[in-house]
Design an enzyme around this catalytic site. Structure first.
Site, short mmCIF file in Angstrom:
data_model
loop_
_atom_site.label_atom_id
_atom_site.label_comp_id
_atom_site.label_asym_id
_atom_site.label_seq_id
_atom_site.Cartn_x
_atom_site.Cartn_y
_atom_site.Cartn_z
CB SER A 116 -0.90 0.04 1.23
OG SER A 116 -1.74 -1.07 1.26
CB CYS A 142 -13.49 -6.00 20.16
SG CYS A 142 -13.35 -7.61 19.38
CD GLN A 178 -16.72 -12.38 19.58
OE1 GLN A 178 -16.47 -12.98 20.62
NE2 GLN A 178 -15.76 -11.96 18.79
CG HIS A 182 -18.30 -8.06 18.93
ND1 HIS A 182 -18.48 -8.28 17.59
CD2 HIS A 182 -16.96 -8.24 19.15
CE1 HIS A 182 -17.32 -8.55 17.01
NE2 HIS A 182 -16.37 -8.53 17.95
P1 A2P Z 1 -2.41 -3.32 3.71
O1 A2P Z 1 -3.72 -2.67 3.42
O2 A2P Z 1 -1.29 -2.71 2.96
O3 A2P Z 1 -2.45 -4.82 3.63
P2 A2P Z 1 -7.35 -5.68 8.27
O4 A2P Z 1 -7.23 -6.16 9.68
O5 A2P Z 1 -8.59 -4.93 8.02
O6 A2P Z 1 -7.07 -6.74 7.27
O7 A2P Z 1 -6.14 -4.58 8.10
C1 A2P Z 1 -4.83 -4.85 8.38
C2 A2P Z 1 -4.00 -3.57 8.27
O8 A2P Z 1 -2.65 -3.89 8.62
C3 A2P Z 1 -3.94 -3.01 6.86
O9 A2P Z 1 -3.80 -1.62 6.92
C4 A2P Z 1 -2.68 -3.67 6.31
O10 A2P Z 1 -2.07 -2.96 5.26
C5 A2P Z 1 -1.80 -3.59 7.54
N1 A2P Z 1 -0.71 -4.56 7.46
C6 A2P Z 1 -0.81 -5.90 7.30
N2 A2P Z 1 0.41 -6.48 7.30
C7 A2P Z 1 1.32 -5.47 7.46
C8 A2P Z 1 2.73 -5.39 7.54
N3 A2P Z 1 3.50 -6.49 7.45
N4 A2P Z 1 3.30 -4.18 7.71
C9 A2P Z 1 2.54 -3.06 7.81
N5 A2P Z 1 1.19 -3.06 7.74
C10 A2P Z 1 0.58 -4.25 7.57
#
Ligand code: A2P
Length: 329
Positions: free
Chosen positions: A38, A126, A153, A234
């Site tokens: 991202s 939560c 939940q 929840h």
């Molecule tokens: P990304 O959108 O780039 O995958 P959710 O719990 O809704 O799936 O969101 C998880 C969040 O944690 C997202 O913003 C995701 O980014 C981020 N994320 C997941 N893995 C990593 C990582 N290794 N480093 C940084 N952010 C992460």
């Protein structure tokens, strides 16, 4: 205050940004952080464009506070690096919750325990947060002995993939599965992974985290956690045995006086908490308050909250607000 939101593109991350804006958190700079896939993505916050950056870049920027909502592995690996650099981490994952050197905080209950030396602060699960918000004022007055809780939940607690699974099932579309079974028209007695004792990890979090938050191991909690096809919010059916007897009107009064708790309890008007009404609200709603007629000093109640708000984002922002207010960052 320079603040980093780690996991800004995720479900909790999105609500975190909303809550920070709504509460006018005193930001001087906001760093939006997500995984490498991202990085570079544009996001909007309070009408301004922000570019998503990497964890390494956020660390180098030395924010005062970093709110982590990117899963346990990311927290385990990166929270200590931020703490080392002088950032205070508020962590939404389960990585640090039961670590005896880390505090597990629900601001209305135990924020006063925080000091300037707490560099990694854990946000509870939560389901735990909404449970302890209602138990705390009653425990202070009547002293709990045993709690039996069954949860209902929502899929939002699992993440984007689970919300999509439910939407796909409703639309009759084939897609990726977050759960081992369909969730629409179903109830899965399975939240998080199974442990050796036959309980799920979610159930064990519910059993252990309240003891740590209330700093009291004299009561016990037995939990069954169930996933149901609600999109957000929840619910919990809770049976509490106290050492001392209570008056139902006093119970309602104690709950209403607890900051962040609202009683919705009138069978004559079909008034009781429900996930659709708790949605997008910060309060914990309690209703169906009644005496368990089969046992002495025992109460039944029904607790509902928005799991992404008080159950995650709002609680984390409240912890951050407390840190700023008390000059701990
Ligand atoms: P990304 O959108 O780039 O995958 P959710 O719990 O809704 O799936 O969101 C998880 C969040 O944690 C997202 O913003 C995701 O980014 C981020 N994320 C997941 N893995 C990593 C990582 N290794 N480093 C940084 N952010 C992460």
């Amino acid at each position: 205050m320079k603040v980093a939101v780690i996991g800004a593109t995720g479900m909790v991350g999105e609500v975190l940004l909303k809550v920070l804006a709504e509460r006018n958190f005193p930001l001087t700079e906001l760093l939006l952080v997500a995984s490498e896939r991202s990085v570079g993505k544009k996001m909007n916050f309070q009408g301004k464009e922000h570019i998503v950056i990497s964890l390494a870049d956020a660390l180098a920027a030395k924010p005062s506070i970093a709110i982590f909502s990117a899963g346990g592995d990311t927290s385990l690996k990166w929270a200590p690096k931020f703490a080392e650099a002088g950032t205070t981490v508020v962590d939404n994952s389960s990585a640090w919750r039961m670590d005896p050197t880390k505090k597990l905080v629900v601001p209305e209950i135990n924020a006063h325990e925080l000091t300037i030396n707490d560099k990694i602060i854990a946000n509870p699960n939560c389901s735990t947060i909404q449970l302890v918000m209602a138990l705390y004022p009653l425990h202070k007055k009547y002293k709990m002995k045993r709690v039996i809780v069954s949860t209902y939940q929502s899929v939002s607690g699992t993440g984007v993939k689970a919300v999509k699974q439910l939407e796909n099932e409703i639309a009759g579309v084939q897609g990726e599965m977050a759960y081992p079974y369909p969730i629409g028209r179903n109830a899965l007695p399975h939240c998080d992974v199974f442990m050796e004792n036959g309980y799920t990890k979610e159930e064990m979090k519910l059993a252990r985290e309240p003891q740590k938050i209330l700093d009291d191991r004299t009561f016990s909690i037995s939990a069954t956690a169930v996933r149901i096809p609600t999109a957000g919010g929840h619910s919990e059916s809770v049976n509490v045995e106290f050492e001392n007897d209570f008056e139902l009107n006093e119970v309602r009064q104690l709950l209403n006086e607890m900051p962040g708790v609202t009683v919705q309890d009138n069978p004559d008007t079909n008034t009781y908490p429900m996930p659709i009404y708790a949605h997008d609200k910060d309060e914990v709603f309690v209703g169906r308050i009644r005496r368990d007629e089969t046992q002495r000093n025992t109460l039944n109640m029904w607790i509902v909250a928005d799991n992404l708000r008080k159950g995650a984002a709002t609680n984390a922002v409240q912890i951050s607000e407390y840190l700023v207010e008390k000059g701990l960052v």
